[in-house]
Enzyme design. Sequence first.
Site, PDB file in Angstrom:
ATOM      1  N   HIS A 167       0.833  -1.213   0.000  1.00  0.00           N
ATOM      2  CA  HIS A 167       0.000   0.000   0.000  1.00  0.00           C
ATOM      3  C   HIS A 167       0.865   1.259   0.000  1.00  0.00           C
ATOM      4  O   HIS A 167       0.422   2.319   0.463  1.00  0.00           O
ATOM      5  CB  HIS A 167      -0.941   0.028   1.213  1.00  0.00           C
ATOM      6  CG  HIS A 167      -1.864  -1.130   1.311  1.00  0.00           C
ATOM      7  ND1 HIS A 167      -3.163  -1.111   0.838  1.00  0.00           N
ATOM      8  CD2 HIS A 167      -1.670  -2.369   1.834  1.00  0.00           C
ATOM      9  CE1 HIS A 167      -3.730  -2.286   1.066  1.00  0.00           C
ATOM     10  NE2 HIS A 167      -2.839  -3.070   1.675  1.00  0.00           N
ATOM     11  N   SER A 297      16.734  18.035 -16.971  1.00  0.00           N
ATOM     12  CA  SER A 297      15.970  19.279 -16.973  1.00  0.00           C
ATOM     13  C   SER A 297      16.709  20.341 -17.766  1.00  0.00           C
ATOM     14  O   SER A 297      17.941  20.405 -17.763  1.00  0.00           O
ATOM     15  CB  SER A 297      15.747  19.778 -15.540  1.00  0.00           C
ATOM     16  OG  SER A 297      15.148  21.058 -15.536  1.00  0.00           O
ATOM     17  N   LYS A 303      19.923  17.638 -12.556  1.00  0.00           N
ATOM     18  CA  LYS A 303      18.764  16.768 -12.355  1.00  0.00           C
ATOM     19  C   LYS A 303      18.868  15.546 -13.263  1.00  0.00           C
ATOM     20  O   LYS A 303      19.202  15.644 -14.435  1.00  0.00           O
ATOM     21  CB  LYS A 303      17.471  17.513 -12.659  1.00  0.00           C
ATOM     22  CG  LYS A 303      16.204  16.796 -12.204  1.00  0.00           C
ATOM     23  CD  LYS A 303      15.004  17.735 -12.306  1.00  0.00           C
ATOM     24  CE  LYS A 303      13.756  17.128 -11.686  1.00  0.00           C
ATOM     25  NZ  LYS A 303      13.272  15.970 -12.435  1.00  0.00           N
ATOM     26  N   GLU A 310      10.366   5.518 -17.733  1.00  0.00           N
ATOM     27  CA  GLU A 310       9.256   6.303 -18.265  1.00  0.00           C
ATOM     28  C   GLU A 310       8.893   5.875 -19.685  1.00  0.00           C
ATOM     29  O   GLU A 310       7.716   5.826 -20.051  1.00  0.00           O
ATOM     30  CB  GLU A 310       9.618   7.788 -18.235  1.00  0.00           C
ATOM     31  CG  GLU A 310       9.645   8.359 -16.814  1.00  0.00           C
ATOM     32  CD  GLU A 310      10.170   9.786 -16.757  1.00  0.00           C
ATOM     33  OE1 GLU A 310      10.587  10.313 -17.819  1.00  0.00           O
ATOM     34  OE2 GLU A 310      10.169  10.371 -15.667  1.00  0.00           O
TER      35      GLU A 310
END
Length: 442
Positions: A167, A297, A303, A310
């Site tokens: 969860h 980025s 970053k 993805e």
Amino acid sequence: MTVETQTDHLWGAETAKAVENFPVSGHPIPAPVVRWLGRVKAAAARVNAELGELDPAVAERIAAAGDAVASGEHDAQFPVDCFQTGSGTSSNMNANEVIANLAGDGAHPNDHVNMGQSSNDVFPSAVHLAALGEVSTDLLPALDALAEELAAKAEEFSTHVKAGRTHLMDAVPVTLGQEFGGYAAQVRLGGDRVRATLARVGQIPLGGTATGTGLNTHREFAQRVRRRLAEATGLEISAPADPFEAQGNRDALVELSGALKVVAVSLIKIANDLALMGSGPRAGLAEIRLPELQKGSSIMPGKVNPVMPEVVIQVGDQVIGNDAAIAIAGSQGQFELNVRVPLIARNLLDSIKLLAAASRLLNERCVSGIEPNPEMLERHAENTLATATALNPHIGYDRAADIVKEAVESGRPLREVAREQGVEEAVLEEALDHRRLARPHQ
């Protein structure tokens, strides 16, 4: 309507009409289907010559032309949009015209190249065989390689204990290796599910001609063509369980698509987990380090994003969408023919190609370069309050729950609170050993 063909094209008037009639997506039928049409036409010509149905010289010229199409030499000669007449007649006529023109004088697109065939049996046969071939030579090897790499990482990470999570909340400890072993099994099982469909995908309707009766074809034609194709490719190609079943529906392709959807769901789950475990580097879980592939980025220096997970997630989403369209198309056959075959072909071959590429990229550009972050793994394992589960046999569920509640409210370690509430040190040492908790039966 009269349509003139351009002299630099090998196709004829029927193809030109289809190009004019169906300016829909700008995407022709998948190249593997084109190439299998070539293989089938070549094998059909040689078999018809064997059976005395076709002049051997004409047959060999047709077969040589079909071989050239099968090798990919003439992919550009197949311009008909994938959204076309639902039987694939336009693409079958396209193949007949191109092969007849390549074969030269005396080769007629319908009388000779299409001898013993109908669009209704030859086009779905080409789609089945294209799917069978692409799964066997592209997707399954990619899945097998990904499973092997995940299994290797499972072994490499076998000693790194971490917090389990259910969860999205803290749960009892596991090892990072156990998680990766689960991923490896998930991918292997996905491959098994796909393999389990292939015997039925390899049952092709060739020989049924227009409606499944086999009108205008020699009784030995289909068997001999299947044998030639199987011997040439090593694929399992067989007769249908029933010619009318094979003609009237595309259930085997729907079944294969369903198995591909399960693979997509598995890859999405794995990619999501990798992205979450790699989140950070300071405000996330930061339990693993994903390979740095590119700047993350255009404005935030330094970053790094989980770009490969993805990509895999987006591929999985697309495959699930493809499957929905295939299921609807499969349900829309009427009587002796399903007339949504080009749509099924487009989406199914797309799913196979996407999953194969995504599996290879996830393997080679992500999983193989993953490194553990031992400090964060140990910290999370130590901080999870779910280790109180191991105290249940010693002090009971209710008392353990009180200890957890106090630890949460005070922000103190579970072990400290338990010791304060009178749990013996020997019990704490035995029950709260994280490595024993991750392997309770070893």
